[in-house]
Enzyme design. Structure first.
Site, PDB file in Angstrom:
ATOM      1  N   GLY A   1       6.682   0.600   5.564  1.00  0.00           N
ATOM      2  CA  GLY A   1       7.548  -0.312   4.817  1.00  0.00           C
ATOM      3  C   GLY A   1       7.559  -0.031   3.329  1.00  0.00           C
ATOM      4  O   GLY A   1       8.608  -0.072   2.676  1.00  0.00           O
ATOM      5  N   CYS A   2       6.397   0.284   2.782  1.00  0.00           N
ATOM      6  CA  CYS A   2       6.277   0.545   1.349  1.00  0.00           C
ATOM      7  C   CYS A   2       6.961   1.858   0.974  1.00  0.00           C
ATOM      8  O   CYS A   2       7.562   1.965  -0.093  1.00  0.00           O
ATOM      9  CB  CYS A   2       4.813   0.554   0.935  1.00  0.00           C
ATOM     10  SG  CYS A   2       4.020  -1.047   1.248  1.00  0.00           S
ATOM     11  N   THR A   3       6.867   2.840   1.859  1.00  0.00           N
ATOM     12  CA  THR A   3       7.551   4.113   1.626  1.00  0.00           C
ATOM     13  C   THR A   3       9.058   3.911   1.649  1.00  0.00           C
ATOM     14  O   THR A   3       9.775   4.403   0.762  1.00  0.00           O
ATOM     15  CB  THR A   3       7.120   5.165   2.665  1.00  0.00           C
ATOM     16  OG1 THR A   3       5.709   5.374   2.521  1.00  0.00           O
ATOM     17  CG2 THR A   3       7.849   6.482   2.475  1.00  0.00           C
TER      18      THR A   3
ATOM     19  N   LYS B   1       0.821  -1.220   0.000  1.00  0.00           N
ATOM     20  CA  LYS B   1       0.000   0.000   0.000  1.00  0.00           C
ATOM     21  C   LYS B   1       0.851   1.264   0.000  1.00  0.00           C
ATOM     22  O   LYS B   1       1.844   1.355   0.704  1.00  0.00           O
ATOM     23  CB  LYS B   1      -0.902   0.000   1.242  1.00  0.00           C
ATOM     24  CG  LYS B   1      -1.973   1.069   1.210  1.00  0.00           C
ATOM     25  CD  LYS B   1      -3.161   0.626   2.055  1.00  0.00           C
ATOM     26  CE  LYS B   1      -4.286   1.635   2.019  1.00  0.00           C
ATOM     27  NZ  LYS B   1      -4.758   1.998   0.706  1.00  0.00           N
TER      28      LYS B   1
ATOM     29  N   ALA C   1      10.147   2.172  -1.574  1.00  0.00           N
ATOM     30  CA  ALA C   1      10.127   3.104  -2.704  1.00  0.00           C
ATOM     31  C   ALA C   1      11.307   4.076  -2.621  1.00  0.00           C
ATOM     32  O   ALA C   1      11.962   4.365  -3.627  1.00  0.00           O
ATOM     33  CB  ALA C   1       8.805   3.876  -2.733  1.00  0.00           C
TER      34      ALA C   1
END
Length: 156
Positions: free
Chosen positions: A44-46, A39, A49
């Site tokens: 974690g996704c940030t 998401k 990225a």
């Protein structure tokens, strides 16, 4: 069951991204990293990225395209990409077409409940469109460096 397997060409698809349409045909002739994440705008996704962004020059030097994929909308992706200054495209897959193709939708535990979501996964595709390596159930710290190392190892 995954429709992709190491050593085989990835199946055909067309997907909408923050930088236009993406397809295996458009990727031919270059290495590609396709990474699936749960998401936009989550910790974690940030971090994942940002790590990809911070190492993007190394991917470019290896003639490799980086593409992120999640079930978020294109609008969400555009905001996330702008906020994080991401130079690579993010594919919106709300219908889970690519997620199903790469078999990344799994049952996960979140705060003690079973939920359906994307299992963080990365796929390395060679210039001919064949899958050469995959990482599933991965952890973010050090992962981008591991992918870069694998890219260099396979490209030699």
């Amino acid at each position: 069951m995954s429709l992709v397997s190491v050593g085989q060409p990835i199946p055909d698809f067309t997907a909408h991204s923050t930088q236009g349409e993406v397809s295996p045909q458009a990727l031919k002739g270059r290495w590609a990293v396709l990474y699936f994440y749960p998401k936009d705008n989550t910790p974690g996704c940030t971090t994942e990225a940002q790590d990809s962004r911070d190492n993007y020059k190394d991917f470019l030097a290896a003639e490799c395209t980086v593409i992120g994929v999640s079930r978020d909308s294109l609008k969400s992706h555009i905001g996330f990409a702008e906020k994080q200054e991401l130079p690579f495209p993010l594919i919106a897959d709300p219908e889970e077409t690519l997620c199903t193709l790469f078999d990344v939708i799994k049952m996960k535990n979140m705060y003690g409940k079973q939920v359906r979501g994307i299992e963080r996964s990365t796929f390395l595709i060679d210039p001919e469109g064949k899958l050469v390596q995959e990482w599933r159930k991965l952890r973010v710290p050090g992962h981008v460096q591991a992918v870069l190392q694998a890219l260099h190892d396979h490209a030699e």
